[in-house]
Design an enzyme around this catalytic site. Structure first.
Site, PDB file in Angstrom:
ATOM      1  N   ASP A 141      13.409   3.444  15.994  1.00  0.00           N
ATOM      2  CA  ASP A 141      12.398   3.005  15.039  1.00  0.00           C
ATOM      3  C   ASP A 141      11.257   2.333  15.796  1.00  0.00           C
ATOM      4  O   ASP A 141      11.401   1.235  16.320  1.00  0.00           O
ATOM      5  CB  ASP A 141      13.031   2.032  14.040  1.00  0.00           C
ATOM      6  N   HIS A 182      12.804   4.952  11.526  1.00  0.00           N
ATOM      7  CA  HIS A 182      12.626   3.843  10.583  1.00  0.00           C
ATOM      8  C   HIS A 182      13.523   3.967   9.356  1.00  0.00           C
ATOM      9  O   HIS A 182      14.146   2.997   8.933  1.00  0.00           O
ATOM     10  CB  HIS A 182      11.162   3.799  10.157  1.00  0.00           C
ATOM     11  N   SER A 192      13.074  -1.224   4.930  1.00  0.00           N
ATOM     12  CA  SER A 192      11.729  -1.655   5.264  1.00  0.00           C
ATOM     13  C   SER A 192      11.350  -2.937   4.521  1.00  0.00           C
ATOM     14  O   SER A 192      12.083  -3.921   4.578  1.00  0.00           O
ATOM     15  CB  SER A 192      10.744  -0.519   4.975  1.00  0.00           C
TER      16      SER A 192
END
Length: 358
Positions: free
Chosen positions: A282, A335, A186
Site C-alpha cells: 500500500d 490499499h 481507509s
C-alpha cells in the site's frame, strides 16, 4: 520516522456487545427494502440473497445500502457493517472490488454495452452476512432531501450510522442474535472507533435495543450502475442521483477527528476484540505507518511478529497484543487488500471471526 496519522488503520473489526435502542422523541426513521433475485449483466438468478434499500433518517437523509446474506449459514454467521473510505467512496466499490460475491468481467468487456458480472467465490459473504452502506449523504446513491444544507462531518456521520443500524435491525430482528461487527477500510478507520463507542455507551446507559455487537479501478462499475435497468433492479429512487460515481472526493465534508488512538484505547479497555490489517504494498497508507500508531497504544505483545499461511504459503505477517488486538499484513496487497488478495483475506477474516489465530 514520523508518526503516521491514525486514519492509517485499514480495517478495524469490532465485536459482540448487546445493543438496545432508545425510543426517539422526534419522527421515527423508516426503511424501505427490495429483494433483488437477478441483476442485469449476471447470467441467471443470483446464487446469493441480495437486498437493497433506503433508511430514511429524520433529518432528510436517505442512506442507501446493499445487504447480502451469508452463503454458509445466515442464521448463525456474524453480521458485518462494511464502511468504504473516502469520505465519498460508494459501498459498491467495497462490494464489487473488495469483499463482495461478484465482480466485473473486465477481460471480456468489448467496450460497449453492459459489462458482465461474474460470481466471486472468495467473498467475505462465504462466512458472514454483510451490510454495505453508502455514507455520508452524497455518496453513491445516498442523498439529502434538504439540498445539503448541512455539510456532513465525522460526528454527523457517526450519529447517522448509529440510527441506520437501529432502524435496520428493527426491520431485520432475525439477525439480532448474530454476532455483529463494524468493518471498513481507509478513512473509515476514523469513523469506526467512535461509532463502536457510541454503541457501547448505549449499552451501559440501558437506552439501546439489542444488537449483538461482539465483545471479545473502476470504469465498468460506472457503466453498469448508471444503466437504467440496473438502477430499477436495485430499487434506486428516480431523480435523486443523476450520475453515480464510485468515489466523489469533492463531496462537502468536515473532518473533525484528528486522532483515533484514544478511541482505540477506550474500546480495548472495555474488552472489545479488534483486528487491523494492511496490504504491505500500500503506497498511500504504508503498513509501517500503521505499525507506528499501533505502537502509540503501548500494549504488551502476546504473540510476536510471525508469518501466517494459506495453503502452505506465507501470505503475510501478524502480531497479537494484549486485550485481544490483532495486527496483520497481507503480502502483495495494495490499499484495498481484499481487492488484490481475495483468497488470502477471506482466510484471514474467517479465522479471526472464528476466534482462531491467523
Amino acid at each position: 520516522m514520523a508518526t503516521a496519522p491514525p486514519r492509517r488503520s485499514l480495517l478495524l473489526l469490532l465485536p459482540q456487545l448487546l445493543l438496545l435502542r432508545s425510543l426517539l422523541a422526534a419522527a421515527t426513521p423508516s426503511i424501505t427494502t427490495k429483494a433483488v433475485p437477478r441483476l442485469p449483466g449476471f447470467s441467471g438468478p443470483l446464487p446469493f440473497s441480495l437486498e437493497t434499500g433506503y433508511v430514511e433518517l429524520d433529518d432528510g437523509v436517505r442512506l442507501f445500502y446493499y445487504f447480502i446474506q451469508s452463503e454458509r449459514d445466515p442464521e448463525e454467521d456474524p453480521v458485518l457493517l462494511w464502511l468504504t473510505g473516502g469520505p465519498g467512496c460508494s459501498a459498491l466499490s467495497g462490494l464489487v472490488y473488495e469483499i463482495g460475491p461478484f465482480y466485473f468481467d473486465f477481460e471480456g468487456y468489448t467496450g460497449s454495452g453492459l459489462p458482465t458480472l461474474l460470481y466471486k467465490p472468495a467473498s467475505w459473504t462465504q462466512v458472514s452476512n454483510v451490510i454495505f452502506v453508502d455514507s455520508p449523504a452524497g455518496t453513491g446513491f445516498s442523498y439529502d432531501t434538504t439540498g445539503n444544507r448541512t455539510i456532513p462531518s465525522d460526528t454527523i456521520v457517526i450519529q447517522q450510522l448509529h440510527t441506520f443500524l437501529q432502524t435496520w435491525f428493527d426491520e431485520h430482528p432475525q439477525f439480532l442474535p448474530n454476532p455483529f461487527y463494524v468493518a471498513g477500510d481507509s478513512y473509515s478507520g476514523i469513523i469506526i472507533p467512535p461509532l463502536a463507542m457510541k454503541i457501547a455507551k448505549g449499552i451501559e446507559y440501558g437506552d439501546e435495543r439489542l444488537i449483538n455487537l461482539k465483545n471479545s479501478t473502476y470504469f465498468l462499475s460506472e457503466v453498469w450502475i448508471n444503466d437504467e435497468p440496473v438502477r430499477e433492479s436495485l430499487g434506486i429512487h428516480k431523480g435523486t442521483v443523476p450520475s453515480w460515481l464510485r468515489c466523489d472526493f469533492d463531496i462537502p465534508y468536515t473532518k473533525e477527528i484528528t486522532d483515533a488512538v484514544d478511541g482505540h484505547l477506550a474500546l480495548i479497555a472495555k474488552g472489545y476484540r479488534a483486528m487491523i490489517y494492511s496490504g504491505d504494498h500500500d503506497a498511500s497508507i504504508p503498513y509501517v505507518g500503521t505499525q507506528a500508531w499501533i505502537r502509540k497504544l503501548n500494549l504488551p505483545i502476546t504473540d510476536n511478529w510471525r508469518p501466517w499461511y494459506v495453503d502452505g504459503q506465507v501470505v503475510g505477517f501478524t502480531r497479537t497484543y494484549s486485550n485481544n488486538l490483532t495486527y496483520a499484513t497481507v503480502k502483495g496487497a495494495g490499499h484495498t487488500a481484499p481487492e488484490y488478495m481475495p483468497k488470502e483475506c477471506l482466510a484471514m477474516i474467517d479465522r479471526w471471526l472464528s476466534g482462531e489465530p491467523l
